[in-house]
Motif scaffolding. Sequence first.
Motif, PDB file in Angstrom:
ATOM      1  N   UNK A 103       0.800  -1.222   0.000  1.00  0.00           N
ATOM      2  CA  UNK A 103       0.000   0.000   0.000  1.00  0.00           C
ATOM      3  C   UNK A 103       0.834   1.273   0.000  1.00  0.00           C
ATOM      4  N   UNK A 104       1.989   1.229   0.662  1.00  0.00           N
ATOM      5  CA  UNK A 104       2.824   2.427   0.785  1.00  0.00           C
ATOM      6  C   UNK A 104       3.927   2.485  -0.265  1.00  0.00           C
ATOM      7  N   UNK A 105       4.151   1.363  -0.970  1.00  0.00           N
ATOM      8  CA  UNK A 105       5.125   1.366  -2.061  1.00  0.00           C
ATOM      9  C   UNK A 105       6.570   1.212  -1.644  1.00  0.00           C
ATOM     10  N   UNK A 106       6.831   0.814  -0.386  1.00  0.00           N
ATOM     11  CA  UNK A 106       8.216   0.608   0.033  1.00  0.00           C
ATOM     12  C   UNK A 106       8.733  -0.722  -0.508  1.00  0.00           C
ATOM     13  N   UNK A 107       9.950  -0.709  -1.033  1.00  0.00           N
ATOM     14  CA  UNK A 107      10.551  -1.945  -1.543  1.00  0.00           C
ATOM     15  C   UNK A 107      10.854  -2.885  -0.382  1.00  0.00           C
ATOM     16  N   UNK A 108      10.848  -4.185  -0.669  1.00  0.00           N
ATOM     17  CA  UNK A 108      11.098  -5.158   0.386  1.00  0.00           C
ATOM     18  C   UNK A 108      12.460  -4.988   1.060  1.00  0.00           C
ATOM     19  N   UNK A 109      13.524  -4.655   0.314  1.00  0.00           N
ATOM     20  CA  UNK A 109      14.797  -4.415   1.019  1.00  0.00           C
ATOM     21  C   UNK A 109      14.696  -3.285   2.042  1.00  0.00           C
ATOM     22  N   UNK A 110      13.900  -2.251   1.739  1.00  0.00           N
ATOM     23  CA  UNK A 110      13.703  -1.173   2.698  1.00  0.00           C
ATOM     24  C   UNK A 110      12.940  -1.675   3.920  1.00  0.00           C
ATOM     25  N   UNK A 111      11.906  -2.472   3.676  1.00  0.00           N
ATOM     26  CA  UNK A 111      11.146  -3.054   4.785  1.00  0.00           C
ATOM     27  C   UNK A 111      12.049  -3.949   5.632  1.00  0.00           C
ATOM     28  N   UNK A 112      12.943  -4.676   4.975  1.00  0.00           N
ATOM     29  CA  UNK A 112      13.872  -5.545   5.706  1.00  0.00           C
ATOM     30  C   UNK A 112      14.784  -4.739   6.623  1.00  0.00           C
ATOM     31  N   UNK A 113      15.182  -3.567   6.171  1.00  0.00           N
ATOM     32  CA  UNK A 113      16.019  -2.710   7.022  1.00  0.00           C
ATOM     33  C   UNK A 113      15.240  -2.224   8.239  1.00  0.00           C
ATOM     34  N   UNK A 114      13.972  -1.885   8.027  1.00  0.00           N
ATOM     35  CA  UNK A 114      13.143  -1.473   9.163  1.00  0.00           C
ATOM     36  C   UNK A 114      13.016  -2.624  10.157  1.00  0.00           C
ATOM     37  N   UNK A 115      12.838  -3.846   9.643  1.00  0.00           N
ATOM     38  CA  UNK A 115      12.769  -5.013  10.519  1.00  0.00           C
ATOM     39  C   UNK A 115      14.060  -5.156  11.319  1.00  0.00           C
ATOM     40  N   UNK A 116      15.201  -4.973  10.640  1.00  0.00           N
ATOM     41  CA  UNK A 116      16.478  -5.107  11.329  1.00  0.00           C
ATOM     42  C   UNK A 116      16.645  -4.101  12.451  1.00  0.00           C
TER      43      UNK A 116
END
Length: 323
Positions: A103-116
């Motif tokens: 929905x927000x258009x963030x790439x998965x690598x960016x989401x992975x960084x947030x998870x980290x």
Amino acid sequence: SDELLLQSELAQLSLARLFRLTFRPFEACEQFRMIVGSAENIRRTLRDSYIYAEAAIQLWYRTYPKETVEAHLTAARSLVEEALASGIKPIEIQRYFKHLNADMGLAWPTVSKIRGIMLRVYKVGILHQRVAASSNPVLAVETRSKTNYRAIVLSPKQTLAILQALPNVLHRMLVLTTGATALRASEVLALRWADILWEESRIRVSKRWSMGKDGPTKNEASDGFVPMHSVLAAFLGEWQTQTPHGKDTDFVFPSLRRDGKVPLSPAIFVADHLRKAAKSTGIAIEDGQRFGLHNLRHSLSNWLVNKAKVEPKTVQGMLRHSR
């Protein structure tokens, strides 16, 4: 860590704004995301500091009157501890990450960084006994590192057209140097004239400009040299005679508004000049699509491997990748 925090947007937040949360799952996750985006080097900030609430509180002791901080301290700590301990469930974080991507258009690598980053916050909280050892919901959450992002690759002809569309000689030299050396933006902005090794036909890379000051290179492999073509050397030599900041200790690409005390702002340059120049030459750049100095680095490496047929290992060494 305090110095990093002071240079982030955390210093601009009020206690009430940071801690006035109900900590419903999505709101708590969104708060993490806000803080993640509040500093260029937030990963290092979180790594070197206490759990973010504690670090912010220490910062506010120096920013606000003592009475103001202490009036909120107990409630603030209680809210944060409660939220970190039990306010977020793994499935809720998983759904939120999917929301960021879909929905927000963030790439998965960016989401992975947030998870980290979230994972690290919880670990530090557990270490300092602010969170129960069994209360790290991020461990069960999965993300992907694969991305659909495709960088805009420029041909030499397109790069030349962009150069011709830039009226400012400082801007032209920045684009030419980046395009001809594949230096990272932070590396090219940190260059001083002493780093231009004229007799050796190469440029020394020993630092990068990050968070308003010199810092170490991205990794050990980045600390080294890049070749300097004779054409680039000629243009740089001419630029040194034109710039008002041509001493060995001066920035090669200075901010003229700041009297050369700092280098040119890459964000302002890209937004106000580079993107506009590229679009004016017919390069298709959608609103919100990433395009900046890094595209010049990517374009050179792509041309060397696919057009000039240079060995990938040689190009890897030129780019100074760690692996």
